[in-house]
Design a protein around this motif. Structure first.
Motif, PDB file in Angstrom:
ATOM      1  N   TYR A  58       2.748   1.934  -3.322  1.00  0.00           N
ATOM      2  CA  TYR A  58       0.883   2.545  -4.233  1.00  0.00           C
ATOM      3  C   TYR A  58       1.110   3.732  -4.056  1.00  0.00           C
ATOM      4  CZ  TYR A  58      -3.550   3.731  -5.749  1.00  0.00           C
ATOM      5  OH  TYR A  58      -4.617   4.053  -6.907  1.00  0.00           O
TER       6      TYR A  58
ATOM      7  N   LEU B 187      -4.172  -0.524  -8.442  1.00  0.00           N
ATOM      8  CA  LEU B 187      -4.899  -0.950  -7.082  1.00  0.00           C
ATOM      9  C   LEU B 187      -3.688  -2.464  -7.164  1.00  0.00           C
ATOM     10  CD1 LEU B 187      -8.330   0.160  -6.133  1.00  0.00           C
ATOM     11  CD2 LEU B 187      -6.148   1.287  -5.700  1.00  0.00           C
TER      12      LEU B 187
ATOM     13  N   THR C 143      -4.860  -6.356  -7.748  1.00  0.00           N
ATOM     14  CA  THR C 143      -5.901  -6.194  -9.095  1.00  0.00           C
ATOM     15  C   THR C 143      -5.327  -7.585  -9.780  1.00  0.00           C
ATOM     16  OG1 THR C 143      -6.156  -3.528  -8.127  1.00  0.00           O
ATOM     17  CG2 THR C 143      -6.176  -4.940 -11.076  1.00  0.00           C
TER      18      THR C 143
ATOM     19  N   THR D  20       1.455   6.540  -7.152  1.00  0.00           N
ATOM     20  CA  THR D  20       0.055   7.424  -7.557  1.00  0.00           C
ATOM     21  C   THR D  20       0.983   8.519  -7.039  1.00  0.00           C
ATOM     22  OG1 THR D  20      -0.973   5.667  -6.569  1.00  0.00           O
ATOM     23  CG2 THR D  20      -2.094   7.761  -6.947  1.00  0.00           C
TER      24      THR D  20
ATOM     25  N   MET E  25       1.263  -1.406   0.181  1.00  0.00           N
ATOM     26  CA  MET E  25      -0.060   0.356  -0.269  1.00  0.00           C
ATOM     27  C   MET E  25       1.207   1.218   0.147  1.00  0.00           C
ATOM     28  SD  MET E  25      -3.115   0.278  -0.401  1.00  0.00           S
ATOM     29  CE  MET E  25      -4.136   2.280  -0.214  1.00  0.00           C
TER      30      MET E  25
END
Length: 68
Positions: free
Chosen positions: A7, A24, A27, A11, A4
């Motif tokens: 990510y 994500l 996925t 992002t 996370m």
């Protein structure tokens, strides 16, 4: 750092550079597991072993009492 956190970093970087957002985490997990399962079944067939039911057969062999 977990998936996370990575990510969130990706992002942020994508937003700064005007690039597409990354998918994500998780996925494509189901597709990956299916591909691995299909590959194992294919390799079992090439090796002359049964492609399905190997775990159940092994467990039933283990659970069956030994004949003396």
């Amino acid at each position: 750092m977990n998936a996370m956190h990575q990510y969130l970093f990706d992002t942020y970087r994508a937003a700064q550079h005007g690039e597409r957002m990354p998918p994500l985490p998780g996925t494509h997990d189901v597709a990956t597991v299916r591909a691995l399962r299909d590959r194992r079944r294919f390799r079992a067939v090439l090796a002359g072993r049964p492609a399905r039911g190997r775990l159940r057969t092994a467990l039933s062999r283990w659970a069956r009492p030994k004949a003396c």
